[in-house]
Design a protein around this motif. Structure first.
Motif, mmCIF file in Angstrom:
data_model
loop_
_atom_site.group_PDB
_atom_site.id
_atom_site.type_symbol
_atom_site.label_atom_id
_atom_site.label_comp_id
_atom_site.label_asym_id
_atom_site.label_seq_id
_atom_site.Cartn_x
_atom_site.Cartn_y
_atom_site.Cartn_z
ATOM 1 N N ARG A 186 0.839 -1.217 0.000
ATOM 2 C CA ARG A 186 0.000 0.000 0.000
ATOM 3 C C ARG A 186 0.868 1.260 0.000
ATOM 4 N N ARG A 187 1.882 1.285 0.865
ATOM 5 C CA ARG A 187 2.758 2.462 0.953
ATOM 6 C C ARG A 187 3.498 2.702 -0.363
ATOM 7 N N LEU A 188 3.974 1.639 -0.978
ATOM 8 C CA LEU A 188 4.710 1.788 -2.239
ATOM 9 C C LEU A 188 3.795 2.275 -3.360
ATOM 10 N N LYS A 189 2.556 1.814 -3.375
ATOM 11 C CA LYS A 189 1.621 2.208 -4.435
ATOM 12 C C LYS A 189 1.097 3.631 -4.234
ATOM 13 N N LEU A 190 1.176 4.143 -3.006
ATOM 14 C CA LEU A 190 0.747 5.528 -2.737
ATOM 15 C C LEU A 190 1.854 6.542 -3.000
ATOM 16 N N GLU A 191 3.087 6.066 -3.028
ATOM 17 C CA GLU A 191 4.260 6.926 -3.207
ATOM 18 C C GLU A 191 4.499 7.130 -4.709
ATOM 19 N N PRO A 192 4.462 8.386 -5.212
ATOM 20 C CA PRO A 192 4.644 8.608 -6.656
ATOM 21 C C PRO A 192 5.921 7.975 -7.236
ATOM 22 N N LYS A 193 7.020 7.981 -6.471
ATOM 23 C CA LYS A 193 8.288 7.434 -6.972
ATOM 24 C C LYS A 193 8.244 5.923 -7.185
ATOM 25 N N THR A 194 7.374 5.225 -6.450
ATOM 26 C CA THR A 194 7.370 3.762 -6.514
ATOM 27 C C THR A 194 6.039 3.185 -6.994
ATOM 28 N N ALA A 195 5.069 4.042 -7.249
ATOM 29 C CA ALA A 195 3.713 3.569 -7.568
ATOM 30 C C ALA A 195 3.652 2.659 -8.797
ATOM 31 N N ARG A 196 4.538 2.869 -9.760
ATOM 32 C CA ARG A 196 4.469 2.108 -11.006
ATOM 33 C C ARG A 196 5.315 0.831 -10.996
ATOM 34 N N ILE A 197 6.044 0.587 -9.913
ATOM 35 C CA ILE A 197 6.867 -0.629 -9.851
ATOM 36 C C ILE A 197 5.948 -1.831 -9.619
ATOM 37 N N PRO A 198 5.983 -2.813 -10.516
ATOM 38 C CA PRO A 198 5.126 -3.990 -10.319
ATOM 39 C C PRO A 198 5.550 -4.767 -9.062
ATOM 40 N N ILE A 199 4.545 -5.267 -8.335
ATOM 41 C CA ILE A 199 4.790 -6.041 -7.117
ATOM 42 C C ILE A 199 4.127 -7.410 -7.249
ATOM 43 N N ILE A 200 4.940 -8.455 -7.072
ATOM 44 C CA ILE A 200 4.412 -9.816 -7.032
ATOM 45 C C ILE A 200 4.439 -10.268 -5.574
ATOM 46 N N VAL A 201 3.268 -10.593 -5.050
ATOM 47 C CA VAL A 201 3.173 -11.090 -3.680
ATOM 48 C C VAL A 201 3.491 -12.586 -3.675
ATOM 49 N N LEU A 202 4.373 -12.988 -2.741
ATOM 50 C CA LEU A 202 4.711 -14.394 -2.562
ATOM 51 C C LEU A 202 4.228 -14.798 -1.179
ATOM 52 N N THR A 203 3.349 -15.788 -1.100
ATOM 53 C CA THR A 203 2.800 -16.143 0.197
ATOM 54 C C THR A 203 2.466 -17.616 0.304
ATOM 55 N N ALA A 204 2.491 -18.117 1.516
ATOM 56 C CA ALA A 204 2.090 -19.496 1.763
ATOM 57 C C ALA A 204 0.561 -19.585 1.868
ATOM 58 N N GLN A 205 -0.093 -18.453 2.174
ATOM 59 C CA GLN A 205 -1.550 -18.437 2.263
ATOM 60 C C GLN A 205 -2.152 -18.150 0.892
ATOM 61 N N SER A 206 -3.188 -18.867 0.552
ATOM 62 C CA SER A 206 -3.800 -18.594 -0.757
ATOM 63 C C SER A 206 -5.316 -18.695 -0.681
ATOM 64 N N THR A 207 -5.897 -18.127 0.357
ATOM 65 C CA THR A 207 -7.355 -18.115 0.454
ATOM 66 C C THR A 207 -7.906 -17.029 -0.471
ATOM 67 N N SER A 208 -9.192 -17.064 -0.712
ATOM 68 C CA SER A 208 -9.777 -16.021 -1.566
ATOM 69 C C SER A 208 -9.652 -14.663 -0.893
ATOM 70 N N GLN A 209 -9.620 -14.650 0.460
ATOM 71 C CA GLN A 209 -9.438 -13.383 1.173
ATOM 72 C C GLN A 209 -8.028 -12.824 0.924
ATOM 73 N N ASP A 210 -7.027 -13.712 0.900
ATOM 74 C CA ASP A 210 -5.660 -13.275 0.607
ATOM 75 C C ASP A 210 -5.587 -12.661 -0.786
ATOM 76 N N LEU A 211 -6.251 -13.307 -1.730
ATOM 77 C CA LEU A 211 -6.268 -12.819 -3.102
ATOM 78 C C LEU A 211 -6.928 -11.439 -3.146
ATOM 79 N N GLN A 212 -8.009 -11.286 -2.396
ATOM 80 C CA GLN A 212 -8.711 -10.001 -2.337
ATOM 81 C C GLN A 212 -7.793 -8.926 -1.743
ATOM 82 N N TYR A 213 -7.107 -9.239 -0.620
ATOM 83 C CA TYR A 213 -6.163 -8.296 -0.013
ATOM 84 C C TYR A 213 -5.076 -7.916 -1.008
ATOM 85 N N CYS A 214 -4.611 -8.911 -1.742
ATOM 86 C CA CYS A 214 -3.543 -8.708 -2.713
ATOM 87 C C CYS A 214 -3.907 -7.564 -3.653
ATOM 88 N N PHE A 215 -5.082 -7.653 -4.248
ATOM 89 C CA PHE A 215 -5.444 -6.649 -5.240
ATOM 90 C C PHE A 215 -5.933 -5.353 -4.609
#
Length: 136
Positions: A71-100
């Motif tokens: 969230r902080r990186l996407k709100l910061e103009p200098k870093t907002a456009r850097i793609p972020i891939i989340v790596l996690t052991a949890q993969s519930t639909s709620q995690d997916l929702q939080y991700c996006f």
């Protein structure tokens, strides 16, 4: 002077030294420059300073979670456009929702499938070059 966005630089934000090392070794063998941070705050700071081409973000991190760091990186103009891939052991639909909701660009579950990870990295790097950041 603006920091140059180096497309082949990957920032790994991961608190587990073994996973961090495995990621670093695999990425380096593919020709990427690798930076690493072991907690969310350090990761956000490193991203602002280094302007990596892409970020691999763990979720369970000391200090601030991967969701909060994203969230902080996407709100910061200098870093907002850097793609972020989340790596996690949890993969519930709620995690997916939080991700996006937090603004990440892709989601992968651990253990990491490296062929799939490299494909996602290339896809996101190419996408970010099709749309260069707008000068402010």
């Amino acid at each position: 002077m603006m920091a140059t966005n180096t497309p082949q630089t990957v920032l790994i934000i991961e608190d587990d030294p073994i996973i961090r090392n495995i990621l670093q070794t695999n990425l380096t063998s593919q020709g990427y420059q690798v930076l690493a941070a072991e907690d969310g705050l350090k990761g956000v700071q490193t991203a602002k300073e280094a302007q990596p081409g892409i970020i691999l973000m763990d979720i369970r991190l000391p200090n601030i979670t991967g969701w909060e760091a994203t969230r902080r990186l996407k709100l910061e103009p200098k870093t907002a456009r850097i793609p972020i891939i989340v790596l996690t052991a949890q993969s519930t639909s709620q995690d997916l929702q939080y991700c996006f909701e937090s603004g990440c660009d892709a989601f992968m579950t651990k253990p990491i499938q490296f062929a799939q990870l490299f494909t996602k990295i290339e896809m996101l790097l190419n996408r970010s070059f099709d749309h260069p950041p707008v000068a402010k």
